[in-house]
Design a protein around this motif. Structure first.
Motif, PDB file in Angstrom:
ATOM      1  N   UNK A  41      -6.640 -26.376 133.786  1.00  0.00           N
ATOM      2  CA  UNK A  41      -7.559 -26.256 134.916  1.00  0.00           C
ATOM      3  C   UNK A  41      -8.323 -27.550 135.200  1.00  0.00           C
ATOM      4  N   UNK A  42      -8.148 -28.563 134.369  1.00  0.00           N
ATOM      5  CA  UNK A  42      -8.860 -29.817 134.552  1.00  0.00           C
ATOM      6  C   UNK A  42      -7.863 -30.967 134.435  1.00  0.00           C
ATOM      7  N   UNK A  43      -8.325 -32.179 134.570  1.00  0.00           N
ATOM      8  CA  UNK A  43      -7.440 -33.346 134.528  1.00  0.00           C
ATOM      9  C   UNK A  43      -6.901 -33.632 133.141  1.00  0.00           C
ATOM     10  N   UNK A  44      -7.618 -33.207 132.091  1.00  0.00           N
ATOM     11  CA  UNK A  44      -7.227 -33.488 130.708  1.00  0.00           C
ATOM     12  C   UNK A  44      -7.233 -32.195 129.899  1.00  0.00           C
ATOM     13  N   UNK A  45      -6.180 -31.990 129.115  1.00  0.00           N
ATOM     14  CA  UNK A  45      -6.109 -30.849 128.199  1.00  0.00           C
ATOM     15  C   UNK A  45      -6.455 -31.253 126.763  1.00  0.00           C
ATOM     16  N   UNK A  46      -6.001 -32.445 126.367  1.00  0.00           N
ATOM     17  CA  UNK A  46      -6.199 -32.935 125.009  1.00  0.00           C
ATOM     18  C   UNK A  46      -6.647 -34.392 125.046  1.00  0.00           C
ATOM     19  N   UNK A  47      -7.566 -34.745 124.139  1.00  0.00           N
ATOM     20  CA  UNK A  47      -7.985 -36.142 124.017  1.00  0.00           C
ATOM     21  C   UNK A  47      -8.344 -36.433 122.564  1.00  0.00           C
ATOM     22  N   UNK A  48      -7.878 -37.576 122.085  1.00  0.00           N
ATOM     23  CA  UNK A  48      -8.215 -38.062 120.745  1.00  0.00           C
ATOM     24  C   UNK A  48      -8.992 -39.356 120.882  1.00  0.00           C
ATOM     25  N   UNK A  49     -10.077 -39.498 120.119  1.00  0.00           N
ATOM     26  CA  UNK A  49     -10.839 -40.738 120.036  1.00  0.00           C
ATOM     27  C   UNK A  49     -10.361 -41.465 118.785  1.00  0.00           C
ATOM     28  N   UNK A  63      -2.842 -36.653 131.294  1.00  0.00           N
ATOM     29  CA  UNK A  63      -3.547 -36.887 132.547  1.00  0.00           C
ATOM     30  C   UNK A  63      -2.892 -36.130 133.696  1.00  0.00           C
ATOM     31  N   UNK A  64      -3.672 -35.243 134.280  1.00  0.00           N
ATOM     32  CA  UNK A  64      -3.293 -34.502 135.486  1.00  0.00           C
ATOM     33  C   UNK A  64      -1.994 -33.718 135.333  1.00  0.00           C
ATOM     34  N   UNK A  65      -1.833 -33.056 134.206  1.00  0.00           N
ATOM     35  CA  UNK A  65      -0.699 -32.145 134.054  1.00  0.00           C
ATOM     36  C   UNK A  65      -0.954 -30.848 134.833  1.00  0.00           C
ATOM     37  N   UNK A  66      -2.217 -30.460 134.915  1.00  0.00           N
ATOM     38  CA  UNK A  66      -2.654 -29.254 135.641  1.00  0.00           C
ATOM     39  C   UNK A  66      -1.880 -28.005 135.234  1.00  0.00           C
TER      40      UNK A  66
END
Length: 99
Positions: A41-49, A63-66
Motif C-alpha cells: 500500500x506504500x512505496x516501500x515494503x522492506x528497508x534495511x539500514x 521501490x514502488x512495487x505496490x
C-alpha cells in the motif's frame, strides 16, 4: 563486509545503484528489516539500514512495487546512500557477502 546498523541514516538517496535479491536472502545477510510493511500500500515494503566496512551508511529497499512481496521472489532493490561512490561500494560488499 556490509552489515546492519543502528547509525543515523538520514540524507541517503538513490544514485542509480540497484541489486537483485530476495527478501529471504537479505534477511540472511542483514537480519530483520529496519522497516517492514509488506502490504503493497506504500512505496516501500522492506528497508534495511546498513553500513559499509568503512562505516558509511546506506539503505536497501524495494521501490514502488505496490504489492505484497513473496520472501523468495527475486526483486530489484534500490541502494540509498550519501553518494554514488558509497552506493557502489555497498553493492560490491553485498555481492561479496552473498557469494
Amino acid at each position: 563486509m556490509a552489515k546492519a546498523t543502528n547509525s543515523y541514516i538520514n540524507g541517503t538517496s538513490f544514485h542509480g545503484t540497484t541489486i537483485t535479491s530476495t527478501v529471504f536472502e537479505l534477511k540472511e545477510l542483514f537480519g530483520e528489516p529496519s522497516f517492514e510493511d509488506n502490504y503493497g500500500e506504500d512505496k516501500v515494503n522492506f528497508e534495511w539500514n546498513c553500513e559499509t566496512e568503512d562505516g558509511d551508511v546506506f539503505t536497501i529497499y524495494d521501490w514502488k512495487e505496490y504489492r505484497a512481496l513473496y520472501e523468495d521472489e527475486i526483486v530489484k532493490f534500490h541502494i540509498g546512500a550519501l553518494s554514488k561512490e558509497i552506493s557502489e561500494q555497498a553493492k560490491q560488499e553485498i555481492n561479496e557477502s552473498s557469494n
